[in-house]
Every structure is written in structure tokens, then in C-alpha cells.
Design a protein around this motif. Structure first.
Motif: not given
Length: 586
Positions: A299-303, A445-446, A450-454, A488-490
Motif C-alpha cells: 500500500l505504501g508503494y502504491v501511495v 520495492p516501496t 520512494l526514491v524514484m518518485t523523489a 533499475a540501477v537501485l
């Protein structure tokens, strides 16, 4: 080398946790010990149903799903083309696209990510129960249906709030009233999205892949019929004011929802054929607590991912009219290769990886991951290169029908060309996430998302501030690609920390070879495009360039990969050779 997941490594490379050295630098040829490609049966039979058989090969499973996914994607794309033809690429299409995305968003927030990523591994593990996991499955269904029913009712009641969240009302090109009206008719899809995902997970856990893969085709057929009816209903869709009683509005909304209903209901007979019977089961299973812990991270991932989506949509609706439509259609085309090839491979691999993780078989898990990564590289890098060249011809050739304009079609095609950079990173991120979920790790994955979105959000806001309305969609698509590269790198680094050697040297060599031959394909396609005379006119020239550049751009890299006899490309050449033999035999 056959086209299934690696089963074993030599005993000297087996350790208590991971191989002690990279098998790619072994003195023995790689294919001698890591190329034994046969199906690995699960540790225990699936007593809850017949399935397709634990011994069915990954190649056959993924191949069948690839065919079904191809038909599904093509019929879905036809429906999208028809929507553009009957509604144009302006405010009506933008409003429908946003409203039709809302059920997916709410479903994902409620349960979708959990069903897609966590339920299959847990169901596979439950097959070791005395009843084959029947009671556990019934409890999951009971919990899911209650949650989805309540969530659907609440979502429909607050439809105007969704519109306020996703649509930039300050933009003169947006129509919040039409988006809200369509949302009232489309949000009931949430319940049936959930039912489809749940039944698909149960069937996939039993190695039954066909019906879930073909069900979306029925949805696309229903939606196509809906759009035909929409086109023949007299009059125009009223935009000022928007009326819920408008026949065109009702046809578009209710018909689209009916497609999702059909997609879910058609799986019930397939589930019954496995011998499974549902009944409400309200008791507590201790593993539900485990499910809840994993679900909380999902859920955290989706949010987090939808925070990025909200910003994306608001940036797009703040640009020129049609930006959401161009982004949506380009994303659909961008994901078409992945949907046909990547999804089928991952769906077939998920039960195998889950079983390997459950047995603590790290070697097999790494083997599946490595092979899938390399196969993704040899398939998606050439396709990405071709998309970058033929993106604009695709847009002009197929989006100038009906109410489509040349300007809108060019912008959509250029958006597709920009998106090509993110195809392989996107496929790798999806694969890596499945590996984490197979290990019952929903937290990592969450954190990656989070890093990707940031990374994405500041870049998206820069797109709105630095680019004019016409070019905002290009910037948004480029930012998406950058986000997938970061992910992908992370993910690769994180998996290396968890699992040890990931056969990276072999993957790097395959990547460099594929990139080189893809570059030659690009050169050939560009030269072929220059040979098309401009005197034909923009649209006829696009129709000529599309097949010429597309076929040449694919034939050069794939032909060279076949000549080089790259093992990761061998499954493709064998399938083509088998098809040619069957055609010749007829």
C-alpha cells in the motif's frame, strides 16, 4: 540452450546463501552448467486444482501468454484508436482518460498491488497445507471482496474529490464536470478489477495462465462495441453543461464498465474447472497477519507511486489540451512490447521464483532473474531503438483518422519517440520487484519507488515551469524514463547486496552486443526514411516510412543477433524456425 529458467549450477558454486564467485568467469563454458534449461517442478503438488501441470515448461507458458497478450494489446489498441477517431484527441478524450484511470488508481490503493505482487507467492506456499491451500484461499477471497465492495461504494460517493485532485481546474482546456460525470459511471469497475485480479492470482498460482491472459480480449471487444454505439448515437456529447442523462455519456461510461465486468466474470468457469469451490470463510488464519504486513508495504508503494501520478496528471492538464491523451496513448504504445513479451515471461516466472524463494534455493532464483534480465535486454533494446525512429510516423499514420488532427498526431508520435528510452529500465524494474516479492520482501520495492518518485517530482515541476504547453508532455515522458533508470540501477544494487553475484558480467556483455547491433538498425532505418520522397505528402509518407523503417530497424539487429548465435536470443530463433517448419508442413 533452451528457453526456460536456469535450474542448477555445479555443486562447487553452491553455498549456504549465494554462489561464492560469479559463474560467468568459470573456466567451463557457461552453457555446460548453467544452460540446463528444463522446467523445475514445485516441491509439492497443487492439490487445489489440476492446473496446466507443474511440468509445463516456462517457454510454453510464456509463449501462450505472449500470444494472448499480443491479441489483447492489439484489440485494446484498436479500441483506443477508435476512441480517438470518434472523440478526437482533445478535452473529451482527456476527460475520459482521467476518469477511466480512477478505478485503476483506487483499486491499486485498496488491493491491486497486493494481489498482483504478494498473493501469488503466498498462495504457492499455501499449497503445502493439508487441504492444498483451499481454506487459506477462501479467507483471502472473503477479505478481498468485503474490502473492495466498501472501497467501491466510498469511491463513487467522493468522485468529485478525485476530479479536484487530478485535474488542474485553473487550465481553460480542462473540463472537471465531464471528468466527474464519467467517474460516477466508471468507478464501479473497482470491484470487478479486484475480482479479476484475485481470480487471476488464484489461477496463476495453480499454473493456469490461459484464461486470465485471454480475458482482457473480451473486455476490449465489449469496449470496441461500446465506441461503435457511441459513434452512431445521434448528437454530440454536451460539455456545457454536462448532463448525466446525456445518451452518449451513458453509453460511453456504462459500456466501458460492462467490459470490465465481462473480463472478471469469464474467469469463474475456469476456476470451477480446477475443482475449487468458494464459500465465505471468516475465521482467522495466522498467515493473514503475514499478508497484512506485506500488504501494508505494498500500500505504501502504491501511495508513493500515485503521488507521482497525481503530479504528472496535474502537470499535463495544466499544459495544452490533449496532453493527457498524448501521454496516455504514447504510454500504451510504449508498454505494448512489454505487455506482450515481458508480462508473459514474468507471469510464468512468478510461481517458479516463489517456489525457489520458499525452498531457500538462491541459485535457482538468481538463475531465473539473470536469464529474464538478459532476455529482456535482447528483446527490448532493439525495439526501443526502432521506436525512437518510427515514433513520429506511427503517430501521423494511425492518429489522423476521424477527428484526429495532424498536429495532435505529430505530438503523440514525438511523445512515443521520447518514451523509448525508458522501455528496458521499465522492464527491469518490474522484474526486480517480482524477485523481491517472491522473497516476501515488500518493503524494498516501496523504498525503491520512494526514491524514484523523489527524483521525478522536482523534474516534473520543472517541466511545467520551463516548457511551454505544447512541449510539457515531452518533458513528462522523459522524466518517466529517467525515473525508471534510477529504479533499475537501485534495484540491481539492492539485489546484489541480498543475493550476491547476479551474473552481471554476462549481462553487461549481452547488453553491449545488443546495443551495438541496435545502433546499426537505427542507422539503417534513418537512411531508409531519408529515401522516402517528401513529395508524397506528410501522411502518405508516414504510411510508407512506418513499415519500411520499422521492419528494417528490427531486421538488422535481430538478424545480427541470430548470426552471432547469442544464447539469450536462441529461444526466438528456435520459435521462428519451428513456425517456418509448421507452415512448410502445411
Amino acid at each position: 540452450m533452451d528457453d526456460e529458467a536456469t535450474v542448477f549450477l555445479p555443486s562447487e558454486l553452491r553455498g549456504p546463501h549465494w554462489p561464492t564467485r560469479d559463474p560467468d568467469v568459470s573456466r567451463r563454458p557457461y552453457d555446460e552448467f548453467a544452460g540446463q534449461i528444463v522446467a523445475r517442478p514445485p516441491a509439492s503438488p497443487v492439490s487445489a486444482g489440476r492446473g496446466e501441470g507443474a511440468g509445463s515448461s516456462l517457454a510454453r507458458s510464456s509463449g501462450r501468454m505472449a500470444v494472448a497478450s499480443a491479441v489483447s494489446r492489439v484489440t485494446g489498441f484498436v479500441a483506443k484508436l477508435l476512441l480517438a477517431a470518434v472523440a478526437g484527441a482533445g478535452v473529451v478524450n482527456d476527460s475520459f482518460t482521467v476518469a477511466n484511470t480512477l478505478p485503476n488508481i483506487v483499486f491499486e490503493l485498496l488491493f491491486g498491488g497486493v494481489l498482483a505482487s504478494v498473493v501469488v507467492p503466498l498462495l504457492v506456499r499455501s499449497h503445502d497445507d493439508a487441504d492444498g491451500g483451499r481454506a487459506y484461499t477462501q479467507r483471502l477471497i472473503t477479505m478481498a471482496l468485503v474490502l473492495l465492495a466498501v472501497g467501491t461504494a466510498v469511491a463513487v460517493a467522493i468522485a468529485p474529490l478525485f476530479t479536484a485532485l487530478y485535474v488542474d481546474k485553473s487550465s481553460p482546456t480542462a473540463n472537471p464536470a465531464l471528468t466527474t460525470a464519467l467517474a460516477y459511471l466508471l468507478l464501479p469497475q473497482i470491484l470487478f478489477y479486484g475480482l479479476f485480479a484475485l481470480l487471476s492470482a488464484i489461477l496463476n498460482a495453480q499454473n493456469v495462465f490461459g484464461p486470465p491472459a485471454w480475458a482482457p480480449v473480451l473486455n476490449n471487444v465489449v469496449v470496441t462495441g461500446t465506441l461503435v454505439v457511441f459513434a452512431v448515437v445521434p448528437g454530440e456529447l454536451t460539455l456545457d453543461p454536462v448532463r448525466m442523462s446525456d445518451p452518449k455519456l451513458l453509453v460511453l461510461g456504462l459500456g466501458t464498465t460492462l467490459g470490465i465486468v465481462a473480463q472478471a466474470v469469464v474467469l469463474i468457469p475456469a476456476l470451477l474447472r480446477t475443482g475449487f469451490r468458494f464459500r465465505w470463510r471468516w475465521g482467522f488464519d495466522p498467515r493473514i497477519k503475514e499478508f497484512g504486513g506485506l500488504a501494508a508495504w505494498i500500500l505504501g508503494y502504491v501511495v508513493v507511486s500515485h503521488v507521482g501520478f497525481v503530479i504528472t496528471t496535474r502537470v499535463l492538464t495544466g499544459g495544452n489540451s490533449g496532453g493527457v491523451t498524448a501521454y496516455s496513448y504514447a504510454s500504451l504504445l510504449f508498454q505494448l512490447p512489454y505487455g506482450i513479451l515481458g508480462v508473459s515471461l514474468l507471469t510464468a516466472l512468478m510461481p517458479r521464483m516463489s517456489r525457489a524463494a520458499a525452498d531457500g534455493d538462491t541459485v535457482s532464483l538468481v538463475g531465473d532473474l539473470s536469464l529474464a534480465s538478459r532476455m529482456s535486454t535482447v528483446l527490448f533494446v532493439p525495439i526501443s531503438a526502432v521506436l525512437a525512429v518510427v515514433g513520429t510516423p506511427i503517430g501521423i499514420a494511425i492518429f489522423t483518422w476521424g477527428r484526429g488532427t495532424l498536429d495532435d498526431a505529430e505530438r503523440l508520435g514525438q511523445t512515443l519517440a521520447v518514451s523509448a528510452v525508458g522501455l528496458l529500465p521499465f522492464a527491469l524494474v518490474m522484474l526486480q520487484l517480482r524477485v523481491f516479492y517472491a522473497m516476501k520482501d515488500a518493503r524494498t520495492p516501496t523504498l525503491i519507488m520512494l526514491v524514484m518518485t523523489a527524483v521525478k517530482i522536482p523534474l516534473l515541476l520543472l517541466c511545467r515551469g520551463l516548457l511551454d504547453g505544447e512541449h510539457v508532455v515531452y518533458g513528462v515522458m522523459l522524466v518517466n524514463g529517467a525515473g525508471f533508470v534510477v529504479g533499475a540501477v537501485l534495484g540491481q544494487v539492492w539485489l546484489w547486496v541480498r543475493l550476491g553475484h547476479l551474473r552481471s558480467k554476462r549481462s553487461l556483455r549481452v547488453g553491449l552486443i545488443t546495443l551495438s547491433v541496435s545502433g546499426l538498425g537505427v542507422v539503417a532505418a534513418v537512411l531508409a526514411g531519408h529515401a522516402v520522397p517528401a513529395s508524397l505528402g506528410v501522411i502518405p509518407a508516414a504510411w510508407v516510412k512506418l513499415p519500411v523503417q520499422g521492419l528494417l530497424g528490427m531486421a538488422v539487429p535481430f538478424g545480427l543477433l541470430a548470426l552471432l548465435k547469442l544464447p539469450e536470443f536462441t529461444p526466438v530463433t528456435r520459435r521462428v524456425a519451428g513456425l517456418r517448419r509448421r507452415i512448410a508442413a502445411r
